[in-house]
Design an enzyme around this catalytic site. Structure first.
Site, PDB file in Angstrom:
ATOM      1  N   LYS A 135     -52.174  54.688  82.182  1.00  0.00           N
ATOM      2  CA  LYS A 135     -51.823  55.630  81.121  1.00  0.00           C
ATOM      3  C   LYS A 135     -50.475  55.189  80.560  1.00  0.00           C
ATOM      4  CE  LYS A 135     -54.023  59.601  83.430  1.00  0.00           C
ATOM      5  NZ  LYS A 135     -54.464  58.986  84.697  1.00  0.00           N
ATOM      6  N   LYS A 154     -63.034  65.987  88.213  1.00  0.00           N
ATOM      7  CA  LYS A 154     -61.795  66.245  88.934  1.00  0.00           C
ATOM      8  C   LYS A 154     -62.126  67.170  90.104  1.00  0.00           C
ATOM      9  CE  LYS A 154     -58.229  65.493  85.456  1.00  0.00           C
ATOM     10  NZ  LYS A 154     -57.378  64.632  86.299  1.00  0.00           N
TER      11      LYS A 154
END
Length: 345
Positions: free
Chosen positions: A257, A149
C-alpha cells in the site's frame, strides 16, 4: 510553484470493521500544487494507530507543510527525508505526477482507458449473517477473487463461513483470500491455518501481529497456507532492513500500500527486493478517496505492466458517501479508468 493543503473528512457508507476496530470516518489531506496554469493534486491518508507517520492533526499538518515548502523551493522531492513519512510522500509524488502529466499519471494502457485491472472483492468483518450476505453480493457482481477480513467474530463462525462458501463454489470458481490483520496468537495460529487449508485458500495476510519475526518465519515454514505480509512491512523504510526482514521471514507474498509502505518509491524498492528473493506481490489501496485510488491503480499498471494477471486490491472506491469524483468504474471484477466516463461512488 505554489502549494495548498486541504483537509477533508470522509464518511463511510456503513461501519467498516477490522480486528483493530470499526471505521466510521476517514481523515485525508490533499496537496494542491500550482505552477502557472498547471495544477496537480495528491492525497495523504495516514491510518490512525497503523501508519508509521500517524500523528496528531496539527503536527501532521505542520510536517506536511514543511515538506511541501522544501519541494516548492527546490523543485525536487527529498525522498530520503520523507522515507519515514510514506503517506505524505505518496501524496506529494501523486501531486507532482498530476502536475507534470495531467490526468494520465503514467503512460500505460490502463491510464489510457484501453484495458482494465482485475481486482478482488472485499468482504468486511461483521457478524456471520452480514459477512455471508456481503459474500453473496460480491459473487453476484461477478468477482472471482474475494478477500475476507477475519478475526473480529468467533473463529468457528468464520471457519463455518469459509466452509459454506466452498460448499457452493469450488476454488476453480472463486479464489479466496483471507486477511487476519494480526488477529491470531502465535500459539493458535498454526492450528487455525491447518483447518483453513482444507478449503483451497489462496493466501492469508498477517496471521499474527507484526514485529515477531522469528514466530512469523516459523509460520511461513510450517503453514500449509501461503502467508502474505502486510502490517509487517510498515515502518521498514530502509532498503537494507527490507531485504534483511524478507530474508529472515521468507513469506510467499507481500502486499503493498503506497500510503503505508513508502510511497511509490518505497513500493518499487519492496517489489524489486521481493522479486530478487522469489517472493510475489500485489498492490492494494488503504481506504483512500478516489484520488488516491486512481493514483494507486495507475501505479500498479506501471509496475506490473499492461496485462496484470494477479487480482489487485483496488475495490475501495465505493466505501464513502462523500467520495471525490474520478472517472473510475468497476465492471464485473475489473477496474477501468475513463471507461464510459462513469464514476466509482
Amino acid at each position: 510553484m505554489r502549494f495548498e493543503i486541504e483537509h477533508r473528512l470522509l464518511h463511510f457508507k456503513q461501519p467498516s470493521g477490522t480486528s483493530r476496530g470499526v471505521y466510521l470516518t476517514r481523515k485525508i489531506w490533499l496537496i494542491h500544487l500550482r505552477d502557472g496554469e498547471r495544477h496537480g493534486v495528491g492525497e495523504c491518508a495516514p491510518l490512525p494507530d497503523l501508519s508509521c507517520d500517524a500523528m496528531g492533526d496539527d503536527i501532521y499538518m505542520a510536517k506536511l507543510h514543511k515538506f511541501c515548502e522544501v519541494f516548492c523551493m527546490t523543485g525536487e522531492i527529498d525522498y530520503e527525508a520523507m522515507r519515514d513519512y510514506p503517506s505524505m510522500l505518496f501524496g506529494l509524488e501523486t501531486a507532482l505526477l498530476n502536475l507534470q502529466n495531467g490526468d494520465k499519471l503514467f503512460d500505460n494502457a490502463f491510464a489510457r482507458g484501453e484495458v482494465g485491472i482485475t481486482i478482488n472483492g472485499l468482504v468486511w468483518m461483521g457478524n456471520y449473517e452480514e459477512m455471508l450476505q456481503r459474500m453473496e453480493e460480491k459473487l453476484k457482481l461477478g468477482f472471482r477473487c474475494v478477500k475476507l477480513k477475519i478475526g473480529a467474530i468467533d473463529f468457528e463462525k468464520e471457519f463455518d463461513l469459509v466452509k459454506k462458501i466452498r460448499e457452493h463454489f469450488s476454488h476453480h470458481e472463486v479464489e479466496l483470500r483471507l486477511d487476519a490483520n494480526g488477529g491470531f496468537t502465535y500459539e493458535e495460529a498454526l492450528y487455525k491455518l491447518e483447518l483453513l487449508s482444507q478449503y483451497n485458500i489462496h493466501s492469508i495476510e498477517q496471521p499474527i501481529k507484526q514485529g515477531q519475526w522469528a514466530y512469523m518465519a516459523e509460520l511461513c515454514r510450517e503453514s500449509p497456507l501461503p502467508i502474505a505480509l502486510d502490517e509487517e512491512l510498515i515502518g521498514m523504510n530502509d532498503p537494507e532492513i527490507k531485504r534483511h526482514m524478507l530474508e529472515i521471514i521468507k513469506p510467499r507474498y507481500i502486499i503493498l500500500k503506497p500510503s503505508l509502505h513508502g510511497g511509490m518509491m518505497g513500493c518499487r524498492e519492496w517489489i524489486s527486493t521481493a522479486k530478487d528473493l522469489g517472493i510475489g506481490s500485489w498492490i492494494t489501496s488503504a481506504l483512500e478517496s478516489n484520488i488516491g485510488l486512481n493514483a494507486i491503480a495507475q501505479f500498479a499498471a506501471d509496475v506490473y505492466g499492461d496485462n496484470i494477471t494477479m487480482p489487485q486490491g483496488l475495490g475501495t472506491g465505493q466505501l464513502f458517501t462523500d467520495n471525490i469524483p474520478m472517472p473510475l468504474t468497476i465492471q464485473g471484477d475489473m477496474l477501468f479508468l475513463d471507461k464510459e466516463d462513469e464514476e466509482v461512488c
